[in-house]
Design a protein around this motif. Structure first.
Motif, short mmCIF file in Angstrom:
data_model
loop_
_atom_site.label_atom_id
_atom_site.label_comp_id
_atom_site.label_asym_id
_atom_site.label_seq_id
_atom_site.Cartn_x
_atom_site.Cartn_y
_atom_site.Cartn_z
N ALA A 53 0.56 -1.15 0.13
CA ALA A 53 0.02 -0.06 -0.07
C ALA A 53 0.90 1.18 -0.18
N LEU A 54 0.42 2.26 -0.63
CA LEU A 54 1.07 3.60 -0.72
C LEU A 54 0.10 4.70 -0.03
N GLY A 55 0.82 5.61 0.80
CA GLY A 55 -0.14 6.68 1.30
C GLY A 55 0.38 7.96 0.43
N LEU A 56 -0.56 8.65 -0.12
CA LEU A 56 -0.53 10.01 -0.95
C LEU A 56 -0.55 11.09 0.00
N ASN A 57 0.43 12.03 -0.65
CA ASN A 57 0.79 13.44 -0.01
C ASN A 57 0.66 14.34 -1.16
N ARG A 58 0.25 15.55 -0.70
CA ARG A 58 0.29 16.86 -1.40
C ARG A 58 1.60 16.95 -2.15
N ALA A 59 2.82 16.64 -1.36
CA ALA A 59 4.26 16.68 -2.07
C ALA A 59 4.26 16.15 -3.33
N GLU A 60 3.62 15.19 -3.61
CA GLU A 60 3.91 14.38 -4.68
C GLU A 60 2.92 14.90 -5.97
N ALA A 61 1.94 15.52 -5.51
CA ALA A 61 1.09 16.19 -6.69
C ALA A 61 2.05 17.45 -6.88
N LEU A 62 2.90 18.19 -6.06
CA LEU A 62 3.50 19.32 -6.19
C LEU A 62 4.73 18.99 -7.37
N PRO A 91 13.08 17.25 -10.04
CA PRO A 91 13.63 15.99 -10.93
C PRO A 91 14.05 16.24 -12.26
N THR A 92 15.06 15.12 -12.63
CA THR A 92 15.46 14.86 -13.81
C THR A 92 14.51 13.98 -14.62
N LEU A 93 13.87 14.33 -15.45
CA LEU A 93 12.72 13.55 -16.27
C LEU A 93 13.18 12.47 -17.08
N PRO A 94 12.77 11.15 -17.37
CA PRO A 94 11.54 10.80 -16.37
C PRO A 94 11.98 10.55 -14.97
N ALA A 95 10.98 10.43 -14.15
CA ALA A 95 11.27 10.60 -12.78
C ALA A 95 10.04 9.73 -11.77
N GLY A 96 10.54 9.06 -10.94
CA GLY A 96 9.60 8.45 -9.95
C GLY A 96 9.06 9.20 -8.90
N LEU A 97 8.12 8.88 -8.02
CA LEU A 97 7.66 9.78 -7.04
C LEU A 97 7.10 9.00 -6.00
N GLY A 98 6.75 9.70 -4.88
CA GLY A 98 6.08 8.92 -3.84
C GLY A 98 7.01 8.93 -2.48
N LEU A 99 6.27 9.06 -1.35
CA LEU A 99 7.07 9.28 -0.01
C LEU A 99 6.90 8.19 0.76
N GLU A 100 5.53 7.41 0.90
CA GLU A 100 5.18 6.50 1.87
C GLU A 100 4.61 5.35 1.32
N ALA A 101 5.09 4.16 2.03
CA ALA A 101 4.57 2.89 1.43
C ALA A 101 4.90 1.71 2.82
N TRP A 106 3.41 7.45 8.85
CA TRP A 106 4.58 8.41 9.03
C TRP A 106 4.48 9.65 8.70
N MET A 107 3.94 10.06 7.62
CA MET A 107 4.12 11.53 7.09
C MET A 107 3.20 12.37 8.06
N GLN A 108 1.80 11.95 8.18
CA GLN A 108 0.84 12.73 8.97
C GLN A 108 1.45 12.82 10.37
N TYR A 109 2.01 11.70 11.13
CA TYR A 109 2.06 11.61 12.55
C TYR A 109 3.39 12.36 12.81
N LEU A 110 4.65 12.05 11.95
CA LEU A 110 5.84 12.87 12.19
C LEU A 110 5.63 14.29 12.04
N THR A 111 4.88 14.69 10.95
CA THR A 111 4.76 16.09 10.96
C THR A 111 3.97 17.01 12.09
N ALA A 112 3.07 16.35 12.52
CA ALA A 112 2.18 16.92 13.59
C ALA A 112 3.15 16.79 14.75
N TYR A 113 3.66 15.56 14.98
CA TYR A 113 4.50 15.51 16.21
C TYR A 113 5.71 16.51 16.35
N GLY A 114 6.34 16.58 15.15
CA GLY A 114 7.64 17.61 15.08
C GLY A 114 7.10 18.95 15.51
#
Length: 329
Positions: free
Chosen positions: A37-46, A56-66, A127-135
């Motif tokens: 499973a993957l978690g989606l974030n606004r960073a990936e849309a950006l 990135p140098t294109l072509p490029a992959g993306l995604g932050l959470e799995a 991890w993205m949501q809880y680390l962001t809020a915790y930090g």
């Protein structure tokens, strides 16, 4: 061969392409996982749109959470074996370590054995949501019992995580959302108060709720004109933590309010915590304790299949979600 998502140009969700490629094994100090499973974030849309902090140098992959199962362990890695169920702390670079794929490789220090009670979907949403809020709330603001904390964009995954963390420490979470349609859901999630900013006067409502002492902590990803009512309702010595810039309008600097109240206005990126081993370990311990106790429970807005990655990104940008968007692989 494994299927991965790449972009060959910047643009809307339609530029996302699923391709079958030969994926190399993990390098020294890395772990490769078979993604469930993957978690989606606004960073990936950006990044997809060409407005991210990385270019990135294109072509490029993306995604932050799995989340998934350990497939292969690189040289020099201890503590993991093939078959382990794990989830991933977002890496500092999604270009170097992209998550969108059937196989994905990450630095071993960012791979976590999560509580077995979590589903793959929930584990990918941690991890993205809880680390962001915790930090922001715990590490930087030192949120404490009875504090009033304003959480804007409260129905986002990070906003919901912030409400849950505020409740753990006994703070009073004031959730701010645009319209009242999500009010009941936010209350059920644990918000002490909910303000619909498009329907109510934000400054007046905040002052009514917090009283003469005001709000000590503000956690905001929006910016723009909201800065003025937020700071007007803050307490002397309060701190406003800004972690985004969703508003298309200019953000005013409320100079005399900041001066008269000795306020701190601070920019924040979750990379501050992820890039500091000691702070990251403290954050992981806090979050894992919360997951095990049940005081932290990821909220899934909607789940998409991997072949629906374009539709998932369209939903991500709709602002209709309440919680995290997850893609199953």
């Amino acid at each position: 061969m494994a299927r991965i998502v790449r972009i060959y140009q910047h643009g809307g969700p339609e530029v996302l392409r699923i391709e079958s490629v030969d994926v190399s094994g993990p390098g020294r100090g890395e772990v490769q996982i078979r993604v469930k499973a993957l978690g989606l974030n606004r960073a990936e849309a950006l990044l997809r749109s060409g407005f991210y902090i990385e270019t990135p140098t294109l072509p490029a992959g993306l995604g932050l959470e799995a989340a998934g199962i350990v497939e292969t362990v690189g040289e020099g890695v201890d503590g993991f074996v093939p078959g382990d169920a794990v989830s991933v702390v977002p890496p500092l670079s999604m270009i170097r370590w992209p998550a969108y794929g059937e196989l994905a490789t990450f630095p071993a220090e960012l791979v976590v054995k999560h509580p077995p009670s979590l589903s793959w979907e929930a584990a990918a949403a941690v991890w993205m949501q809880y680390l962001t809020a915790y930090g922001a709330l715990i590490d930087i603001a030192g949120l404490r019992r009875k504090d009033f904390v304003v959480i804007t964009a409260a129905s986002s995954s990070v906003g919901l995580a912030a409400i849950q963390i505020a409740n753990i420490v006994g703070a009073n979470a004031i959730a701010v959302t645009r319209a009242s349609g999500k009010k009941q859901a936010l209350i059920e999630l644990g918000a002490a108060h909910v303000i619909a900013s498009a329907e109510e006067d934000l400054e007046t409502r905040l002052k009514d709720i917090a009283g003469p002492e005001g709000v000590r902590v503000v956690f905001d990803p929006v910016g723009g004109p909201i800065f003025e009512p937020l700071t007007a309702a803050m307490s002397r010595g309060g701190i406003l933590i800004e972690y985004g810039g969703l508003s298309p309008e200019p953000t005013p600097f409320p100079l005399f309010t900041v001066l008269s109240k000795c306020l701190t206005l601070r920019g924040y990126l979750v990379h501050e915590v992820i890039g500091d081993p000691a702070r990251l370990e403290a954050a992981k311990a806090f979050i894992l304790d919360g997951l095990i106790s049940g005081s932290l429970q990821p909220v899934i807005a909607r789940t998409f299949a991997f072949d629906q990655i374009v539709e998932a990104h369209r939903f991500l940008e709709s602002n209709e979600q309440f919680g995290k968007i997850v893609v199953t692989v």
